[in-house]
Motif scaffolding. Structure first.
Motif, mmCIF file in Angstrom:
data_model
loop_
_atom_site.group_PDB
_atom_site.id
_atom_site.type_symbol
_atom_site.label_atom_id
_atom_site.label_comp_id
_atom_site.label_asym_id
_atom_site.label_seq_id
_atom_site.Cartn_x
_atom_site.Cartn_y
_atom_site.Cartn_z
ATOM 1 N N HIS A 74 17.446 2.146 87.548
ATOM 2 C CA HIS A 74 16.793 1.037 88.252
ATOM 3 C C HIS A 74 16.276 1.523 89.605
ATOM 4 O O HIS A 74 15.144 1.219 89.991
ATOM 5 C CB HIS A 74 17.804 -0.108 88.420
ATOM 6 N N ALA A 75 17.075 2.278 90.313
ATOM 7 C CA ALA A 75 16.680 2.790 91.623
ATOM 8 C C ALA A 75 15.464 3.715 91.513
ATOM 9 O O ALA A 75 14.594 3.718 92.390
ATOM 10 C CB ALA A 75 17.847 3.526 92.278
ATOM 11 N N GLN A 76 15.383 4.487 90.447
ATOM 12 C CA GLN A 76 14.278 5.421 90.244
ATOM 13 C C GLN A 76 12.991 4.732 89.801
ATOM 14 O O GLN A 76 11.902 5.283 89.949
ATOM 15 C CB GLN A 76 14.667 6.476 89.205
ATOM 16 N N SER A 77 13.110 3.539 89.262
ATOM 17 C CA SER A 77 11.962 2.800 88.743
ATOM 18 C C SER A 77 11.215 2.093 89.870
ATOM 19 O O SER A 77 11.825 1.493 90.750
ATOM 20 C CB SER A 77 12.447 1.762 87.725
ATOM 21 N N GLU A 78 9.897 2.143 89.805
ATOM 22 C CA GLU A 78 9.076 1.477 90.817
ATOM 23 C C GLU A 78 9.259 -0.037 90.812
ATOM 24 O O GLU A 78 9.282 -0.681 91.854
ATOM 25 C CB GLU A 78 7.598 1.813 90.589
#
Length: 123
Positions: free
Chosen positions: A91-95
């Motif tokens: 989730h953190a890596q997703s824009e």
């Protein structure tokens, strides 16, 4: 950007019996998630009640400007905690906060309760 895992520490699964356990299931899960979340991009916090009692143990995955998710019905064990943290990392890596289904850790599949759109930015 930081993704937050909000963990309900008052959750009790249907089989929880006060006379046999010194901690709620939510407290146990919170401790396991906190121990597994050791990165700069994922942080944890505990709250008393996410109001999802039919789905205990409950957590929320949130970040500013991204989709947010509520997940529940976890068994408070190391496997569940690691799957939650692994999903939060994705989730953190997703824009946008949306993680493709094929990337979901097996341990979170079937645990999604709700998805919320980001709060609109005021203009």
């Amino acid at each position: 950007m930081t993704t937050w895992i909000t963990i309900c520490d008052t959750c009790k699964r249907d089989d929880w019996i006060a006379s046999e356990k010194s901690h709620t299931d939510g407290e146990v899960l919170a401790g396991l998630v906190e121990a597994a979340a050791q990165s700069e991009t994922v942080k944890t916090r505990r709250v008393s009640c996410l109001m999802g009692c039919k789905h205990g143990c409950n957590i929320a995955i949130q970040a500013e400007g991204k989709l947010a998710y509520t997940l529940g019905d976890f068994i408070p064990d190391q496997e569940a905690a690691q799957a939650i943290v692994d999903y939060a990392e994705l989730h953190a890596q997703s824009e946008t906060g949306q993680v493709p289904f094929r990337q979901w850790p097996v341990g979170v599949k079937g645990h999604f309760v709700t998805r919320h759109q980001p709060i609109p930015q005021e203009k």
